[in-house]
Design a protein around this motif. Structure first.
Motif, PDB file in Angstrom:
ATOM      1  N   ALA A   1      -9.812  -6.105  -2.173  1.00 13.50           N
ATOM      2  CA  ALA A   1      -8.672  -5.618  -1.395  1.00 13.50           C
ATOM      3  C   ALA A   1      -8.454  -4.166  -1.777  1.00 13.50           C
ATOM      4  O   ALA A   1      -8.649  -3.782  -2.937  1.00 13.50           O
ATOM      5  CB  ALA A   1      -7.425  -6.444  -1.676  1.00 13.50           C
ATOM      6  N   PHE A   2      -8.052  -3.340  -0.783  1.00 16.66           N
ATOM      7  CA  PHE A   2      -7.883  -1.917  -1.055  1.00 16.66           C
ATOM      8  C   PHE A   2      -7.079  -1.288   0.079  1.00 16.66           C
ATOM      9  O   PHE A   2      -7.049  -1.802   1.207  1.00 16.66           O
ATOM     10  CB  PHE A   2      -9.239  -1.213  -1.186  1.00 16.66           C
ATOM     11  CG  PHE A   2     -10.167  -1.444  -0.024  1.00 16.66           C
ATOM     12  CD1 PHE A   2     -10.230  -0.561   1.046  1.00 16.66           C
ATOM     13  CD2 PHE A   2     -10.995  -2.557  -0.002  1.00 16.66           C
ATOM     14  CE1 PHE A   2     -11.086  -0.784   2.110  1.00 16.66           C
ATOM     15  CE2 PHE A   2     -11.859  -2.791   1.056  1.00 16.66           C
ATOM     16  CZ  PHE A   2     -11.908  -1.906   2.124  1.00 16.66           C
ATOM     17  N   PRO A   3      -6.406  -0.165  -0.190  1.00 14.78           N
ATOM     18  CA  PRO A   3      -5.658   0.521   0.863  1.00 14.78           C
ATOM     19  C   PRO A   3      -6.558   1.467   1.645  1.00 14.78           C
ATOM     20  O   PRO A   3      -7.515   2.037   1.081  1.00 14.78           O
ATOM     21  CB  PRO A   3      -4.600   1.307   0.080  1.00 14.78           C
ATOM     22  CG  PRO A   3      -5.239   1.582  -1.233  1.00 14.78           C
ATOM     23  CD  PRO A   3      -6.163   0.422  -1.518  1.00 14.78           C
TER      24      PRO A   3
ATOM     25  N   VAL B   1      -6.005  -3.677   3.218  1.00 12.89           N
ATOM     26  CA  VAL B   1      -7.000  -4.540   3.855  1.00 12.89           C
ATOM     27  C   VAL B   1      -7.594  -5.457   2.800  1.00 12.89           C
ATOM     28  O   VAL B   1      -7.802  -5.058   1.655  1.00 12.89           O
ATOM     29  CB  VAL B   1      -8.117  -3.723   4.549  1.00 12.89           C
ATOM     30  CG1 VAL B   1      -7.546  -2.880   5.673  1.00 12.89           C
ATOM     31  CG2 VAL B   1      -8.867  -2.847   3.562  1.00 12.89           C
ATOM     32  N   ARG B   2      -7.839  -6.694   3.187  1.00 12.45           N
ATOM     33  CA  ARG B   2      -8.469  -7.674   2.309  1.00 12.45           C
ATOM     34  C   ARG B   2      -9.776  -8.119   2.952  1.00 12.45           C
ATOM     35  O   ARG B   2      -9.777  -8.574   4.089  1.00 12.45           O
ATOM     36  CB  ARG B   2      -7.555  -8.882   2.087  1.00 12.45           C
ATOM     37  CG  ARG B   2      -6.301  -8.555   1.309  1.00 12.45           C
ATOM     38  CD  ARG B   2      -5.440  -9.811   1.134  1.00 12.45           C
ATOM     39  NE  ARG B   2      -4.294  -9.577   0.278  1.00 12.45           N
ATOM     40  CZ  ARG B   2      -3.135  -9.094   0.697  1.00 12.45           C
ATOM     41  NH1 ARG B   2      -2.974  -8.782   1.981  1.00 12.45           N
ATOM     42  NH2 ARG B   2      -2.134  -8.915  -0.150  1.00 12.45           N
TER      43      ARG B   2
ATOM     44  N   ALA C   1       0.854  -1.184   0.000  1.00 11.76           N
ATOM     45  CA  ALA C   1       0.000   0.000   0.000  1.00 11.76           C
ATOM     46  C   ALA C   1       0.889   1.233   0.000  1.00 11.76           C
ATOM     47  O   ALA C   1       2.068   1.166   0.367  1.00 11.76           O
ATOM     48  CB  ALA C   1      -0.898  -0.014   1.238  1.00 11.76           C
ATOM     49  N   PRO C   2       0.349   2.389  -0.430  1.00  9.53           N
ATOM     50  CA  PRO C   2       1.149   3.615  -0.410  1.00  9.53           C
ATOM     51  C   PRO C   2       1.576   3.972   1.007  1.00  9.53           C
ATOM     52  O   PRO C   2       0.985   3.519   1.990  1.00  9.53           O
ATOM     53  CB  PRO C   2       0.184   4.666  -0.976  1.00  9.53           C
ATOM     54  CG  PRO C   2      -0.900   3.903  -1.665  1.00  9.53           C
ATOM     55  CD  PRO C   2      -1.008   2.604  -0.954  1.00  9.53           C
ATOM     56  N   LYS C   3       2.585   4.789   1.096  1.00 11.94           N
ATOM     57  CA  LYS C   3       3.057   5.231   2.408  1.00 11.94           C
ATOM     58  C   LYS C   3       1.931   5.923   3.159  1.00 11.94           C
ATOM     59  O   LYS C   3       1.215   6.767   2.612  1.00 11.94           O
ATOM     60  CB  LYS C   3       4.228   6.199   2.238  1.00 11.94           C
ATOM     61  CG  LYS C   3       4.853   6.628   3.559  1.00 11.94           C
ATOM     62  CD  LYS C   3       6.062   7.524   3.332  1.00 11.94           C
ATOM     63  CE  LYS C   3       6.679   7.948   4.660  1.00 11.94           C
ATOM     64  NZ  LYS C   3       7.859   8.831   4.455  1.00 11.94           N
ATOM     65  N   GLY C   4       1.745   5.559   4.421  1.00 12.64           N
ATOM     66  CA  GLY C   4       0.682   6.117   5.237  1.00 12.64           C
ATOM     67  C   GLY C   4      -0.617   5.348   5.134  1.00 12.64           C
ATOM     68  O   GLY C   4      -1.603   5.727   5.776  1.00 12.64           O
TER      69      GLY C   4
ATOM     70  N   VAL D   1      -7.859  10.567  -0.350  1.00 14.51           N
ATOM     71  CA  VAL D   1      -8.081   9.213   0.172  1.00 14.51           C
ATOM     72  C   VAL D   1      -8.898   8.404  -0.835  1.00 14.51           C
ATOM     73  O   VAL D   1      -8.596   7.230  -1.099  1.00 14.51           O
ATOM     74  CB  VAL D   1      -8.800   9.271   1.538  1.00 14.51           C
ATOM     75  CG1 VAL D   1      -9.146   7.860   2.025  1.00 14.51           C
ATOM     76  CG2 VAL D   1      -7.930   9.993   2.565  1.00 14.51           C
ATOM     77  N   PHE D   2      -9.921   9.023  -1.384  1.00 15.13           N
ATOM     78  CA  PHE D   2     -10.716   8.335  -2.407  1.00 15.13           C
ATOM     79  C   PHE D   2      -9.839   7.911  -3.578  1.00 15.13           C
ATOM     80  O   PHE D   2      -9.936   6.784  -4.079  1.00 15.13           O
ATOM     81  CB  PHE D   2     -11.834   9.250  -2.888  1.00 15.13           C
ATOM     82  CG  PHE D   2     -12.610   8.702  -4.046  1.00 15.13           C
ATOM     83  CD1 PHE D   2     -13.670   7.826  -3.842  1.00 15.13           C
ATOM     84  CD2 PHE D   2     -12.282   9.048  -5.353  1.00 15.13           C
ATOM     85  CE1 PHE D   2     -14.385   7.305  -4.921  1.00 15.13           C
ATOM     86  CE2 PHE D   2     -12.992   8.531  -6.429  1.00 15.13           C
ATOM     87  CZ  PHE D   2     -14.042   7.660  -6.208  1.00 15.13           C
ATOM     88  N   ASP D   3      -8.972   8.814  -4.035  1.00 14.05           N
ATOM     89  CA  ASP D   3      -8.110   8.490  -5.172  1.00 14.05           C
ATOM     90  C   ASP D   3      -7.200   7.307  -4.864  1.00 14.05           C
ATOM     91  O   ASP D   3      -6.995   6.425  -5.709  1.00 14.05           O
ATOM     92  CB  ASP D   3      -7.270   9.705  -5.558  1.00 14.05           C
ATOM     93  CG  ASP D   3      -8.113  10.862  -6.082  1.00 14.05           C
ATOM     94  OD1 ASP D   3      -9.236  10.599  -6.559  1.00 14.05           O
ATOM     95  OD2 ASP D   3      -7.656  12.016  -6.002  1.00 14.05           O
ATOM     96  N   GLN D   4      -6.639   7.262  -3.671  1.00 17.19           N
ATOM     97  CA  GLN D   4      -5.744   6.165  -3.300  1.00 17.19           C
ATOM     98  C   GLN D   4      -6.503   4.841  -3.209  1.00 17.19           C
ATOM     99  O   GLN D   4      -6.031   3.804  -3.681  1.00 17.19           O
ATOM    100  CB  GLN D   4      -5.058   6.465  -1.963  1.00 17.19           C
ATOM    101  CG  GLN D   4      -4.060   7.618  -2.003  1.00 17.19           C
ATOM    102  CD  GLN D   4      -2.759   7.245  -2.683  1.00 17.19           C
ATOM    103  OE1 GLN D   4      -2.588   6.148  -3.200  1.00 17.19           O
ATOM    104  NE2 GLN D   4      -1.812   8.186  -2.691  1.00 17.19           N
TER     105      GLN D   4
END
Length: 536
Positions: free
Chosen positions: A404-406, A396-397, A389-392, A523-526
């Motif tokens: 699955a998504f950050p 989660v799966r 996942a990106p930093k910060g 956050v939505f974009d990530q």
């Protein structure tokens, strides 16, 4: 200038350089026979071009003259003559003193919506005349819009225009034009039509009021993919023009308004009448699309309205703090409207000739779309889960939802149902919700429209910002943005839904206080960019 003062074809004396592009130079010239000022377009000689390429270029110039000359309208440039200069064709046109729309917008400049509507009316009048004559312009952009005296608007440069019944001059996989204003179907290599010119008009109007083309990215390839896949950034200054521009930039040509509807909407927008402009667009089907009213199943409308209580884009008063509930629940499991929807094709492998054909960019058939998927492939029912996942953020799966998504490291899981899960920010006022609907309908925009009908009935503070058909991961998709009033503050939300009919629809939804939208929107974009399905 070495050519200044030179006599062309024994008649036209070059007096002033007024424009230069990748393919040619435009001079103001004196017609020695009739004693009038003219504009003379003179092609550049390109030593790297083969004799075949030069022959194609010269024939394209002759066709430009014929195309423009076949259209008679005050908003279309008048062609006087075609002559040769050292074997090169030159087009002699009327001279229109003034500037171009591109000059006006240079450096991120904008104009007021009313003025943009006035210029748009000149452009649509020119396009209606061209289309009636069987001519597609194919390069509508601010640089080809002249702003003359007495508010005259003139569409010029029919250099890549296409006339019905003539053969194409482009090679297979090659497209000539300006990528910032090129319609998605042209990028995909499909046959253009009048709706393609209208899309370009929408892109030019977007830039006029927002200060930038709607899909411009760092490279031509990224711009092309964004035009095909992404929705445009929300408009902040379009005012009464917003609904028209949004409609003109629809990915599907059949979903765009006709030229007649566009003209009526521009008249309404010029007077500042947003409501009139919206009703003008919705009053009749587009010329390219049949009336779909007979395809609508309205049998579940009453049930949706009756069952909407307690759902929608906000919790009952007194429920803050806490992120407002996702509005999707109001429409799930209830009657859906069914409409025929065109299949949104994947981006075809092609080479794009940008602006004037001088530079070519290969769009690889393995190139990623804006979300990292391979847009030309039919997506599989599942895709590999990301390994990081990106930093910060943490990954989660969710095995129940098969995704699955950050999510940000400090966001905690909150509400969970069999169909969705929410993660909330530490403040409790913002949240991201992942939901599923099975089976998916013909397009998520239909699903969203059903939910919106319930929302309007039960939440009078709801206000739509946009609802737009698009594609995501090569599947039909929709983006819905809106605001609504909570107990103590205004909230804003964005919802992306995608899925193929008969399969599962996936929804990614973010809501947050409107005053802090710029903080939470990334956050939505990530989450969107890192979102994958992990189960069939």
């Amino acid at each position: 200038m070495s050519d200044e003062g030179r006599l062309i074809a024994g008649r036209y004396r070059l007096t002033e350089l007024i424009g230069r592009g990748g393919m040619g130079t435009v001079w103001r010239a004196e017609d020695g026979v009739l004693g009038r000022q003219v504009a003379l377009k003179q092609l550049h000689m390109h030593p790297h071009l083969s004799s075949d390429d030069l022959a194609t270029l010269f024939e394209r110039t002759r066709r430009e003259a014929r195309s423009a000359a076949s259209v008679t309208h005050p908003s279309v440039i008048v062609v006087h003559d075609v002559v040769e200069d050292d074997g090169r064709p030159c087009i002699v046109m009327e001279y229109v003193p003034g500037s171009t729309l591109d000059d006006l917008l240079r450096g991120g400049g904008t104009i007021a919506p009313g003025e943009a509507a006035r210029i748009g009316l000149g452009m649509i009048a020119a396009l209606r005349a061209a289309h009636a004559a069987g001519v597609l312009h194919r390069d509508v952009k601010p640089g080809n819009v002249l702003l003359g005296a007495e508010d005259r608007v003139v569409l010029t440069d029919f250099g890549i225009a296409m006339t019905s019944g003539t053969s194409t001059l482009t090679k297979t996989g090659e497209m000539v034009g300006s990528i910032d204003y090129m319609a998605p179907e042209r990028i995909r290599g499909q046959q253009p039509g009048p709706a393609s010119d209208l899309w370009s008009l929408g892109a030019a109007l977007y830039q006029a009021v927002e200060g930038r083309p709607p899909f411009r990215r760092d490279t031509a390839v990224e711009t092309a993919y964004a035009a095909v896949v992404d929705p445009p950034a929300p408009m902040r200054h379009a005012g009464p023009l917003e609904p028209l521009i949004e409609s003109l930039l629809a990915k599907d040509p059949d979903e765009r308004p006709s030229a007649e509807q566009t003209e009526r909407a521009l008249h309404a927008a010029r007077s500042g009448a947003t409501t009139s402009a919206v009703s003008t667009l919705s009053a009749a089907p587009t010329s390219a699309s049949p009336d779909r009213s007979g395809d609508t199943d309205r049998s579940g409308a009453a049930e949706r309205r009756a069952g909407a209580s307690g759902h929608g884009p906000g919790r009952p008063p007194g429920s803050e703090p806490g992120p407002p509930a996702s509005p999707r629940g109001a429409g799930r499991g209830r009657g859906r409207r069914r409409r025929r929807a065109g299949v949104v094709a994947a981006v075809a492998a092609s080479a794009v000739a940008v602006t004037a054909g001088a530079s070519f960019y290969a769009m690889s058939h393995r190139g990623p779309d804006s979300t990292g998927s391979h847009a030309n492939r039919r997506p599989a029912a599942s895709s590999p889960a990301p390994s990081s996942a990106p930093k910060g953020y943490r990954l989660v799966r969710d095995t129940r939802l098969g995704v699955a998504f950050p999510v940000p490291d400090d966001w905690k899981i909150g509400k969970r149902t069999p169909d969705e899960v929410t993660y909330a920010a530490p403040s409790g006022l913002a949240g991201i919700t992942i939901g599923t609907v099975a089976p998916a309908g013909s397009n998520p925009v239909t699903h969203f429209s059903d939910i919106e009908a319930n929302t309007k009935d039960n939440y009078p503070t709801y206000r739509r910002l946009r609802m737009q058909r698009t594609t995501f991961r090569g599947r039909p998709a929709a983006v819905w943005e809106f605001t609504f009033q909570g107990r103590a503050r205004l909230f804003r939300a964005i919802d992306l839904g995608y899925g193929r009919e008969g399969d599962r629809e996936y929804d990614i939804y973010l809501s947050a206080p409107a005053a802090e939208w710029d903080t939470y929107r990334p956050v939505f974009d990530q989450v969107r960019d890192g979102f994958t399905t992990t189960a069939t």
